[in-house]
Scaffold this active site. Structure first.
Site, PDB file in Angstrom:
ATOM      1  N   CYS A 149       0.848  -1.200   0.000  1.00 31.66           N
ATOM      2  CA  CYS A 149       0.000   0.000   0.000  1.00 31.66           C
ATOM      3  C   CYS A 149       0.883   1.250   0.000  1.00 31.66           C
ATOM      4  O   CYS A 149       1.789   1.365   0.813  1.00 31.66           O
ATOM      5  CB  CYS A 149      -0.892  -0.021   1.242  1.00 31.66           C
ATOM      6  SG  CYS A 149      -1.977   1.393   1.381  1.00 31.66           S
ATOM      7  N   TRP A 150       0.628   2.158  -0.899  1.00 34.21           N
ATOM      8  CA  TRP A 150       1.398   3.399  -0.974  1.00 34.21           C
ATOM      9  C   TRP A 150       0.962   4.372   0.119  1.00 34.21           C
ATOM     10  O   TRP A 150       1.563   5.420   0.277  1.00 34.21           O
ATOM     11  CB  TRP A 150       1.163   4.114  -2.310  1.00 34.21           C
ATOM     12  CG  TRP A 150       1.604   3.403  -3.518  1.00 34.21           C
ATOM     13  CD1 TRP A 150       1.999   2.110  -3.646  1.00 34.21           C
ATOM     14  CD2 TRP A 150       1.675   3.963  -4.844  1.00 34.21           C
ATOM     15  NE1 TRP A 150       2.302   1.826  -4.949  1.00 34.21           N
ATOM     16  CE2 TRP A 150       2.114   2.945  -5.709  1.00 34.21           C
ATOM     17  CE3 TRP A 150       1.410   5.225  -5.362  1.00 34.21           C
ATOM     18  CZ2 TRP A 150       2.287   3.150  -7.074  1.00 34.21           C
ATOM     19  CZ3 TRP A 150       1.583   5.428  -6.710  1.00 34.21           C
ATOM     20  CH2 TRP A 150       2.027   4.400  -7.558  1.00 34.21           C
ATOM     21  N   GLU A 151      -0.143   4.077   0.758  1.00 36.20           N
ATOM     22  CA  GLU A 151      -0.705   4.964   1.773  1.00 36.20           C
ATOM     23  C   GLU A 151      -1.062   6.316   1.164  1.00 36.20           C
ATOM     24  O   GLU A 151      -0.899   7.368   1.793  1.00 36.20           O
ATOM     25  CB  GLU A 151       0.252   5.099   2.950  1.00 36.20           C
ATOM     26  CG  GLU A 151       0.612   3.726   3.514  1.00 36.20           C
ATOM     27  CD  GLU A 151       1.629   3.758   4.616  1.00 36.20           C
ATOM     28  OE1 GLU A 151       1.962   4.848   5.083  1.00 36.20           O
ATOM     29  OE2 GLU A 151       2.087   2.675   5.018  1.00 36.20           O
ATOM     30  N   CYS A 152      -1.486   6.260  -0.062  1.00 32.67           N
ATOM     31  CA  CYS A 152      -1.864   7.512  -0.737  1.00 32.67           C
ATOM     32  C   CYS A 152      -3.271   7.943  -0.349  1.00 32.67           C
ATOM     33  O   CYS A 152      -3.633   9.095  -0.504  1.00 32.67           O
ATOM     34  CB  CYS A 152      -1.781   7.343  -2.249  1.00 32.67           C
ATOM     35  SG  CYS A 152      -3.005   6.164  -2.909  1.00 32.67           S
TER      36      CYS A 152
END
Ligand code: SF4
Ligand code: SF4
Length: 160
Positions: free
Chosen positions: A42-45
């Site tokens: 997950c890029w945590e965008c």
């Protein structure tokens, strides 16, 4: 903080699937609800958090953000134009609300050098490619560039 889906809120609309740049939001074929197939990627965008019309996506807070036993709730409020993070601590008494604006900034106003390049056309914005692909992948110069192709060798250590 990777995301996860509350399946009781999710209706399987697929908006998070469409928007996730890491392609890790999938629809479970049995229950027809979304889930994050690979939280480590997950890029945590939080594009999925903002895109979900049912506030069904939440995040797993890191210990430095909120202590063990906490919960972090994310709420998107389109009318007010904000994303709010509500942290409830494990004693159940303290809680804190962090509010961030949902922004879509005008081209070139907040990253000054962007003024010097053309804004992406509608065709580019509608394309599946991310901004400046394939330039940043360097596919526009005849394929993938490797160290060998560039006449370089791998050096051990960290260089700045
Ligand atoms: S936070 Fe970003 S990378 Fe992670 S699941 Fe959501 S859209 Fe995908
Ligand atoms: S956007 Fe929200 S409601 Fe739609 S599939 Fe994803 S988690 Fe479910």
């Amino acid at each position: 903080m990777p995301t996860f889906v509350y399946m009781t809120r999710c209706d399987g609309c697929g908006q998070c699937v469409d928007i996730c740049p890491s392609d890790i939001m999938h629809i479970d074929t049995t229950v027809r609800r979304a889930y994050n197939i690979e939280p480590n990627m997950c890029w945590e965008c939080y594009s999925c958090v903002k895109a979900c019309p049912h506030n069904a996506i939440d995040v797993r807070g890191y210990a430095d953000f909120a202590p063990l036993g906490h919960s972090v709730r994310v709420r998107r409020d389109e009318e007010k134009g904000i994303v709010a993070w509500r942290i409830m601590f494990r004693n159940g008494k303290k809680d804190m609300t962090l509010i961030a604006p949902i922004t879509t900034k005008p081209w070139g106003q907040h990253i000054p050098k962007l003024k010097e390049v053309d804004a992406p056309s509608k065709e580019m914005r509608d394309s599946q490619l991310l901004y400046n692909e394939p330039k940043y992948l360097r596919f526009d110069e005849g394929g993938l560039h490797t160290l060998e192709a560039a006449g370089l060798k791998m050096k051990q250590g960290v260089f700045y």
